[in-house]
Motif scaffolding. Structure first.
Motif, mmCIF file in Angstrom:
data_model
loop_
_atom_site.group_PDB
_atom_site.id
_atom_site.type_symbol
_atom_site.label_atom_id
_atom_site.label_comp_id
_atom_site.label_asym_id
_atom_site.label_seq_id
_atom_site.Cartn_x
_atom_site.Cartn_y
_atom_site.Cartn_z
ATOM 1 N N MET A 1 -2.154 -2.364 -10.355
ATOM 2 C CA MET A 1 -3.478 -2.766 -9.879
ATOM 3 C C MET A 1 -4.297 -1.502 -9.624
ATOM 4 O O MET A 1 -3.836 -0.589 -8.941
ATOM 5 N N PRO A 2 -5.535 -1.425 -10.135
ATOM 6 C CA PRO A 2 -6.378 -0.261 -9.878
ATOM 7 C C PRO A 2 -6.716 -0.156 -8.395
ATOM 8 O O PRO A 2 -6.877 -1.161 -7.710
ATOM 9 N N SER A 3 -6.811 1.068 -7.925
ATOM 10 C CA SER A 3 -7.127 1.308 -6.521
ATOM 11 C C SER A 3 -8.633 1.443 -6.348
ATOM 12 O O SER A 3 -9.313 1.999 -7.210
ATOM 13 N N THR A 4 -9.140 0.976 -5.229
ATOM 14 C CA THR A 4 -10.562 1.148 -4.934
ATOM 15 C C THR A 4 -10.827 2.474 -4.229
ATOM 16 O O THR A 4 -11.977 2.876 -4.106
ATOM 17 N N SER A 5 -9.787 3.160 -3.774
ATOM 18 C CA SER A 5 -9.992 4.426 -3.070
ATOM 19 C C SER A 5 -9.440 5.635 -3.813
ATOM 20 O O SER A 5 -9.921 6.748 -3.637
ATOM 21 N N ILE A 6 -8.437 5.425 -4.648
ATOM 22 C CA ILE A 6 -7.813 6.537 -5.370
ATOM 23 C C ILE A 6 -8.145 6.395 -6.846
ATOM 24 O O ILE A 6 -7.779 5.407 -7.486
ATOM 25 N N ARG A 7 -8.867 7.386 -7.359
ATOM 26 C CA ARG A 7 -9.299 7.342 -8.754
ATOM 27 C C ARG A 7 -8.185 7.736 -9.698
ATOM 28 O O ARG A 7 -8.021 7.157 -10.755
ATOM 29 N N ARG A 8 -7.405 8.763 -9.296
ATOM 30 C CA ARG A 8 -6.389 9.316 -10.191
ATOM 31 C C ARG A 8 -5.388 10.102 -9.362
ATOM 32 O O ARG A 8 -5.701 10.573 -8.282
ATOM 33 N N PHE A 9 -4.180 10.264 -9.895
ATOM 34 C CA PHE A 9 -3.188 11.103 -9.231
ATOM 35 C C PHE A 9 -2.243 11.673 -10.267
ATOM 36 O O PHE A 9 -2.057 11.101 -11.343
ATOM 37 N N PRO A 35 8.280 14.901 -1.753
ATOM 38 C CA PRO A 35 9.539 14.603 -2.449
ATOM 39 C C PRO A 35 9.314 13.679 -3.650
ATOM 40 O O PRO A 35 8.416 12.829 -3.632
ATOM 41 N N PRO A 36 10.118 13.838 -4.689
ATOM 42 C CA PRO A 36 9.992 12.971 -5.865
ATOM 43 C C PRO A 36 10.092 11.486 -5.522
ATOM 44 O O PRO A 36 9.430 10.658 -6.147
ATOM 45 N N GLU A 37 10.914 11.151 -4.531
ATOM 46 C CA GLU A 37 11.075 9.743 -4.137
ATOM 47 C C GLU A 37 9.768 9.175 -3.572
ATOM 48 O O GLU A 37 9.439 8.013 -3.815
ATOM 49 N N THR A 38 9.059 10.003 -2.813
ATOM 50 C CA THR A 38 7.776 9.557 -2.257
ATOM 51 C C THR A 38 6.780 9.322 -3.376
ATOM 52 O O THR A 38 6.057 8.320 -3.382
ATOM 53 N N PHE A 39 6.760 10.238 -4.356
ATOM 54 C CA PHE A 39 5.856 10.041 -5.490
ATOM 55 C C PHE A 39 6.230 8.782 -6.266
ATOM 56 O O PHE A 39 5.352 7.996 -6.652
ATOM 57 N N ALA A 40 7.510 8.574 -6.512
ATOM 58 C CA ALA A 40 7.948 7.394 -7.256
ATOM 59 C C ALA A 40 7.509 6.113 -6.541
ATOM 60 O O ALA A 40 7.030 5.165 -7.184
ATOM 61 N N ASP A 41 7.654 6.080 -5.219
ATOM 62 C CA ASP A 41 7.226 4.903 -4.444
ATOM 63 C C ASP A 41 5.712 4.732 -4.498
ATOM 64 O O ASP A 41 5.203 3.612 -4.614
ATOM 65 N N LYS A 43 3.682 5.785 -6.873
ATOM 66 C CA LYS A 43 3.326 5.405 -8.233
ATOM 67 C C LYS A 43 3.499 3.906 -8.481
ATOM 68 O O LYS A 43 2.708 3.283 -9.184
ATOM 69 N N THR A 44 4.523 3.314 -7.884
ATOM 70 C CA THR A 44 4.798 1.893 -8.102
ATOM 71 C C THR A 44 4.205 0.984 -7.028
ATOM 72 O O THR A 44 4.313 -0.239 -7.137
ATOM 73 N N ALA A 45 3.581 1.579 -6.017
ATOM 74 C CA ALA A 45 3.014 0.773 -4.925
ATOM 75 C C ALA A 45 1.902 -0.132 -5.445
ATOM 76 O O ALA A 45 1.064 0.290 -6.245
ATOM 77 N N PHE A 46 1.907 -1.367 -5.002
ATOM 78 C CA PHE A 46 0.868 -2.320 -5.391
ATOM 79 C C PHE A 46 -0.488 -1.884 -4.843
ATOM 80 O O PHE A 46 -1.490 -1.912 -5.547
ATOM 81 N N ALA A 47 -0.502 -1.483 -3.564
ATOM 82 C CA ALA A 47 -1.733 -1.030 -2.902
ATOM 83 C C ALA A 47 -1.623 0.478 -2.668
ATOM 84 O O ALA A 47 -1.084 0.927 -1.651
ATOM 85 N N LYS A 48 -2.109 1.255 -3.633
ATOM 86 C CA LYS A 48 -1.950 2.711 -3.552
ATOM 87 C C LYS A 48 -2.689 3.316 -2.360
ATOM 88 O O LYS A 48 -2.199 4.232 -1.718
ATOM 89 N N GLY A 49 -3.868 2.813 -2.059
ATOM 90 C CA GLY A 49 -4.614 3.322 -0.907
ATOM 91 C C GLY A 49 -3.864 3.098 0.399
ATOM 92 O O GLY A 49 -3.789 3.978 1.244
ATOM 93 N N ARG A 50 -3.284 1.933 0.539
ATOM 94 C CA ARG A 50 -2.517 1.629 1.749
ATOM 95 C C ARG A 50 -1.265 2.505 1.825
ATOM 96 O O ARG A 50 -0.938 3.058 2.870
ATOM 97 N N TYR A 51 -0.554 2.636 0.689
ATOM 98 C CA TYR A 51 0.637 3.488 0.676
ATOM 99 C C TYR A 51 0.248 4.921 1.027
ATOM 100 O O TYR A 51 0.903 5.572 1.831
#
Length: 99
Positions: A1-9, A35-41, A43-51
């Motif tokens: 799902m596209p984020s309304t607050s994060i354009r790109r990462f 940490p790579p684990e934080t990035f992996a989570d 990246k797959t988070a449904f709500a990137k802004g919230r994560y």
């Protein structure tokens, strides 16, 4: 799902730097020692802004990344003549990159 607050990462696993561009400001920030684990989570988070707000913001050191001036920033800029006859553009509030 596209984020309304994060354009790109982007993430660099060698340096553990997470680069995030924000929609509202267009600014880029680098978050350090992620940490790579934080990035992996993230990246797959449904709500990137919230994560991001819950797990990254205020949890990792960060640095703003200077943006290169756009061509429009040079319109009306002062021009300084160098001793060799070339010109250097001076934009108010900006200093040239010395790298």
């Amino acid at each position: 799902m596209p984020s309304t607050s994060i354009r790109r990462f982007e993430y660099n696993p060698d340096t553990r730097v997470l680069s995030v561009w924000f929609v509202a400001s267009g600014r880029q920030y680098d978050f350090l020692d992620v940490p790579p684990e934080t990035f992996a989570d993230f990246k797959t988070a449904f709500a990137k802004g919230r994560y991001f707000n819950d797990r990254i913001r205020n949890h990792f050191a960060f640095r703003p990344v200077a943006q290169a001036p756009t061509p429009a920033a040079h319109v009306g800029a002062d021009r300084a003549k160098r001793p060799d006859g070339s010109h250097a553009c001076r934009v108010a509030g900006r200093t040239p990159d010395r790298s």
